[in-house]
Enzyme design. Structure first.
Site, PDB file in Angstrom:
ATOM      1  N   ASN A  71     -37.946  18.290  29.560  1.00 31.74           N
ATOM      2  CA  ASN A  71     -37.591  17.042  28.890  1.00 31.74           C
ATOM      3  C   ASN A  71     -37.085  17.326  27.470  1.00 31.74           C
ATOM      4  O   ASN A  71     -37.074  18.466  27.011  1.00 31.74           O
ATOM      5  CB  ASN A  71     -38.794  16.104  28.865  1.00 31.74           C
ATOM      6  CG  ASN A  71     -38.402  14.650  29.031  1.00 31.74           C
ATOM      7  OD1 ASN A  71     -37.367  14.227  28.521  1.00 31.74           O
ATOM      8  ND2 ASN A  71     -39.206  13.885  29.748  1.00 31.74           N
ATOM      9  N   GLY A 131     -46.439  16.183  27.287  1.00 27.98           N
ATOM     10  CA  GLY A 131     -45.678  16.072  26.049  1.00 27.98           C
ATOM     11  C   GLY A 131     -46.454  16.603  24.853  1.00 27.98           C
ATOM     12  O   GLY A 131     -47.681  16.513  24.779  1.00 27.98           O
ATOM     13  N   HIS A 133     -46.322  36.329  13.765  1.00 32.37           N
ATOM     14  CA  HIS A 133     -46.196  37.130  12.548  1.00 32.37           C
ATOM     15  C   HIS A 133     -47.522  37.823  12.236  1.00 32.37           C
ATOM     16  O   HIS A 133     -48.587  37.346  12.644  1.00 32.37           O
ATOM     17  CB  HIS A 133     -45.799  36.248  11.364  1.00 32.37           C
ATOM     18  CG  HIS A 133     -44.477  35.572  11.530  1.00 32.37           C
ATOM     19  ND1 HIS A 133     -43.292  36.148  11.140  1.00 32.37           N
ATOM     20  CD2 HIS A 133     -44.154  34.366  12.063  1.00 32.37           C
ATOM     21  CE1 HIS A 133     -42.291  35.330  11.414  1.00 32.37           C
ATOM     22  NE2 HIS A 133     -42.782  34.244  11.972  1.00 32.37           N
ATOM     23  N   ARG A 153     -59.069  23.593  26.616  1.00 37.90           N
ATOM     24  CA  ARG A 153     -60.216  24.073  27.387  1.00 37.90           C
ATOM     25  C   ARG A 153     -60.095  23.572  28.822  1.00 37.90           C
ATOM     26  O   ARG A 153     -59.520  22.511  29.080  1.00 37.90           O
ATOM     27  CB  ARG A 153     -61.534  23.588  26.764  1.00 37.90           C
ATOM     28  CG  ARG A 153     -61.707  24.017  25.318  1.00 37.90           C
ATOM     29  CD  ARG A 153     -63.044  23.560  24.769  1.00 37.90           C
ATOM     30  NE  ARG A 153     -63.141  23.817  23.326  1.00 37.90           N
ATOM     31  CZ  ARG A 153     -63.464  24.986  22.800  1.00 37.90           C
ATOM     32  NH1 ARG A 153     -63.703  26.010  23.590  1.00 37.90           N
ATOM     33  NH2 ARG A 153     -63.539  25.138  21.482  1.00 37.90           N
ATOM     34  N   THR A 172     -54.106  28.397  23.780  1.00 33.94           N
ATOM     35  CA  THR A 172     -54.288  29.668  23.092  1.00 33.94           C
ATOM     36  C   THR A 172     -54.741  30.780  24.030  1.00 33.94           C
ATOM     37  O   THR A 172     -54.676  31.957  23.667  1.00 33.94           O
ATOM     38  CB  THR A 172     -55.315  29.537  21.958  1.00 33.94           C
ATOM     39  OG1 THR A 172     -56.590  29.184  22.526  1.00 33.94           O
ATOM     40  CG2 THR A 172     -54.890  28.465  20.973  1.00 33.94           C
ATOM     41  N   LYS A 173     -55.240  30.417  25.225  1.00 35.17           N
ATOM     42  CA  LYS A 173     -55.757  31.391  26.182  1.00 35.17           C
ATOM     43  C   LYS A 173     -55.212  31.078  27.574  1.00 35.17           C
ATOM     44  O   LYS A 173     -54.746  29.965  27.848  1.00 35.17           O
ATOM     45  CB  LYS A 173     -57.290  31.350  26.206  1.00 35.17           C
ATOM     46  CG  LYS A 173     -57.930  31.753  24.890  1.00 35.17           C
ATOM     47  CD  LYS A 173     -59.444  31.709  24.982  1.00 35.17           C
ATOM     48  CE  LYS A 173     -60.095  32.120  23.661  1.00 35.17           C
ATOM     49  NZ  LYS A 173     -61.575  32.065  23.745  1.00 35.17           N
TER      50      LYS A 173
END
Length: 218
Positions: A110, A169, A140, A207, A192-193
């Site tokens: 989208n 979204g 970074h 989670r 993040t995982k």
């Protein structure tokens, strides 16, 4: 043995310098291609596919896939049918390099999605993105002395998203994440995982909320 180029270091996920002439030129090429794609008004499906993945005279495609398109048919409906399995990308879209992006058959992206593809970003077939999804395969160093603004190096890790996923979204996916098959990521999440196949994940950081009951298998 010759020293690896900054692009070679980038593709290997090593520290590299992004503000070298070759990589600046690569991003400029992709930016031009994205701008051209984003400014295209109502056009046939064939034209959108051309702008996404097939080089035309004086026009750069966004991704590095130059597989020949099927021969054009006189019937517009029949011609459009030939592209029903191609990824569908809604403008505007922003991509850093393009040559590190691979979308499977029937993927839907989208509007306002961003691909920072310092390392490969791979999306499996039939996966759907809501608006404003951001995939960040670049990152970074944490040490500001090493980071050193545009003078310092950066790095990346691949992002892999499986088949038949639904990415809501405003989701952000961070470097090195693998999302399994059939996963749903709730809107506004920061992933993040890794997320295993056939699970729902949501939140910041995302989670696991529950397993998805489905007849689909790996």
């Amino acid at each position: 043995m010759a020293e690896p180029t900054e692009k070679e270091k980038m593709l290997r996920g090593e520290l590299f310098r992004a503000f070298t002439p070759d990589l600046v030129a690569a991003r400029a090429r992709c930016k031009y291609a994205c701008n051209h794609f984003n400014k295209t008004d109502e056009v046939p499906r064939r034209r959108l596919v051309e702008l996404w993945r097939d080089t035309l005279a004086n026009i750069n495609s966004i991704i590095d896939d130059h597989t020949p398109l099927p021969a054009q048919l006189d019937d517009p409906v029949a011609d459009e049918e030939q592209f029903k399995h191609e990824p569908w990308i809604e403008a505007p879209i922003k991509v850093d390099y393009g040559f590190n992006v691979t979308l499977g058959e029937g993927v839907f992206v989208n509007f306002n999605c961003v691909f920072i593809d310092s390392c490969p970003i791979t999306v499996g077939a039939r996966t759907m993105f809501g608006p404003n999804v951001n995939l960040f395969a670049g990152t970074h160093p944490l040490d500001p002395a090493l980071r050193n603004g545009t003078e310092g190096p950066e790095m990346g890790k691949p992002i892999t998203i499986g088949e038949d996923c639904w990415i809501g979204g405003n989701v952000i996916v961070l470097p090195g994440v693998t999302i399994g098959k059939g996963v749903t990521i709730g809107a506004g999440s920061v992933v993040t995982k890794d997320v295993p196949s056939f699970h729902v994940a949501a939140g910041n950081p995302a989670r696991i909320i529950r397993k998805i009951e489905t007849a689909m298998t790996e």
